[in-house]
Design an enzyme around this catalytic site. Structure first.
Site, PDB file in Angstrom:
ATOM      1  N   GLN A 247      50.591 -66.561  12.215  1.00 29.17           N
ATOM      2  CA  GLN A 247      51.584 -67.625  12.087  1.00 29.17           C
ATOM      3  C   GLN A 247      51.035 -68.807  11.305  1.00 29.17           C
ATOM      4  OE1 GLN A 247      51.263 -69.771  16.368  1.00 29.17           O
ATOM      5  NE2 GLN A 247      51.740 -67.563  16.423  1.00 29.17           N
TER       6      GLN A 247
ATOM      7  N   HIS B 285      52.072 -73.317  10.737  1.00 31.64           N
ATOM      8  CA  HIS B 285      52.912 -74.454  11.098  1.00 31.64           C
ATOM      9  C   HIS B 285      53.113 -75.350   9.881  1.00 31.64           C
ATOM     10  CE1 HIS B 285      52.171 -73.107  15.112  1.00 31.64           C
ATOM     11  NE2 HIS B 285      50.904 -73.472  15.088  1.00 31.64           N
TER      12      HIS B 285
ATOM     13  N   GLU C 147      46.921 -78.922  15.019  1.00 33.48           N
ATOM     14  CA  GLU C 147      46.412 -78.706  16.375  1.00 33.48           C
ATOM     15  C   GLU C 147      44.906 -78.463  16.353  1.00 33.48           C
ATOM     16  OE1 GLU C 147      49.025 -75.476  17.239  1.00 33.48           O
ATOM     17  OE2 GLU C 147      47.649 -73.947  16.493  1.00 33.48           O
TER      18      GLU C 147
ATOM     19  N   HIS D 294      46.914 -68.673  10.894  1.00 36.94           N
ATOM     20  CA  HIS D 294      46.038 -68.526  12.053  1.00 36.94           C
ATOM     21  C   HIS D 294      46.665 -67.627  13.113  1.00 36.94           C
ATOM     22  CE1 HIS D 294      48.747 -71.822  13.220  1.00 36.94           C
ATOM     23  NE2 HIS D 294      48.561 -71.410  14.458  1.00 36.94           N
TER      24      HIS D 294
ATOM     25  N   ARG E 137      56.489 -67.429  12.164  1.00 37.83           N
ATOM     26  CA  ARG E 137      55.808 -66.153  12.421  1.00 37.83           C
ATOM     27  C   ARG E 137      55.758 -65.345  11.124  1.00 37.83           C
ATOM     28  NH1 ARG E 137      58.957 -64.155  16.524  1.00 37.83           N
ATOM     29  NH2 ARG E 137      57.839 -65.414  18.053  1.00 37.83           N
TER      30      ARG E 137
END
Length: 325
Positions: A96, A98, A115, A172, A192
């Protein structure tokens, strides 16, 4: 009035989840539990205070009622900006990516998602996927469509205590056999890319828009400062959040920083947080929110704490430079 806050756990079942959180907690519901959202202002899993006079208040209510006292004088946002999760990956997560703030605002109506991970536990051959290996965008897309993706992803074996920074745009995935603490922007936007034949919907078009094939991630080395009663290490610093590690040897004394809130997450060992005659047990995976105007507290025990907060980049850099110069 303001004191260290303990919240409820919001558990989310996932196809790749497991039961290992039961090794640390006694409130895990039935099913394949993949995530526990422990400090969250997201509507789907809103945190509620469990201790003290503010018990029963949601995190959203608190930040609306007392924005400066909870968030801090320098954290000028309308909603709580971070999200703290504990993840139990007992099967491979999807590959996936972001988006950054700009793309997410345009297409999903919320913040982007940068993150960082602290590995709490990992099986012997556990690994993370962080980035791509020598491929063009067209080669990568073709490999996804032909189920030949493994040759183009970068796998790194991990062990307990490893820290990784996952910037928006970095491809990642968390491999199986890993429990980790994740601090991130308050966002639930994930695209995804590849799901290892499990049949869930992909977001390949959006993913290809935002994947940065030049991005990489390595295990963070950190900068450790040794002190008598604790060691303090700087691991991640960016405009979204900072991640530091505090090694408590016996006693750690602190209070709120009126400029900003911070979150303490126990990632190794055990202890107690004590304030105003009250005690909160701190076991692995437990998190506490320290409001900006929190009263003094101390932590007793032998444990490691992950400290997460929204930094002032200039102040933090000056602080770090004053140590290394």
């Amino acid at each position: 009035m303001f004191y260290p806050l303990k919240f409820d756990h919001k558990y989310i079942e996932k196809i790749w989840g497991g039961r290992k959180l039961e090794n640390y907690r006694n409130d895990v519901p039935a099913g394949k539990i993949g995530e526990s959202w422990d400090i969250s202002a997201q509507t789907k899993a809103m945190s509620t205070v469990q201790n003290g006079k503010l018990a029963g208040k949601s995190l959203k209510e608190l930040t609306a009622m007392y924005p400066q006292q909870i968030l801090g004088e320098e954290v000028e946002v309308e909603e709580f900006p971070l999200l703290l999760k504990i993840i139990d990956a007992q099967a491979q997560l999807s590959l996936q990516v972001h988006p950054d703030d700009s793309y997410a605002a345009q297409y999903d109506g919320e913040a982007g998602k940068t993150e960082a991970w602290y590995v709490i536990d990992a099986e012997e051959d556990a690994y993370l996927i962080v980035g791509t290996e020598d491929c063009t965008e067209s080669e990568f897309k073709k490999a996804v469509q032909n189920d030949e993706i493994n040759q183009y992803v970068k796998k790194i074996k991990v062990s307990q205590g490893d820290v990784f920074f996952i910037k928006a745009g970095l491809l990642h995935a968390i491999g199986s056999g890993i429990i980790l603490a994740e601090i991130q922007q308050s966002s639930d936007t994930t695209y995804r890319v590849y799901d290892y034949g499990r049949g869930r919907e992909l977001d390949l078009a959006k993913a290809m828009d935002v994947i940065d094939f030049k991005l990489e991630s390595q295990k963070r080395k950190g900068l450790k400062i040794c002190k008598d009663n604790n060691n303090y290490s700087y691991y991640c610093l960016n405009d979204k959040f900072a991640l530091d590690i505090i090694e408590v040897k016996k006693v750690y004394k602190a209070q709120g920083n009126k400029k900003r809130f911070y979150i303490l997450t126990a990632v190794e060992g055990a202890g107690k947080l004590i304030f105003a005659g009250q005690e909160i047990d701190l076991k692995i995976t437990d998190s506490i929110l320290i409001p900006a105007y929190s009263e003094e507290f101390r932590i007793e025990g032998n444990l490691k704490l992950m400290k997460s907060y929204v930094p002032n980049l200039e102040e933090n850099r000056k602080e770090i430079l004053s140590i290394v110069e």
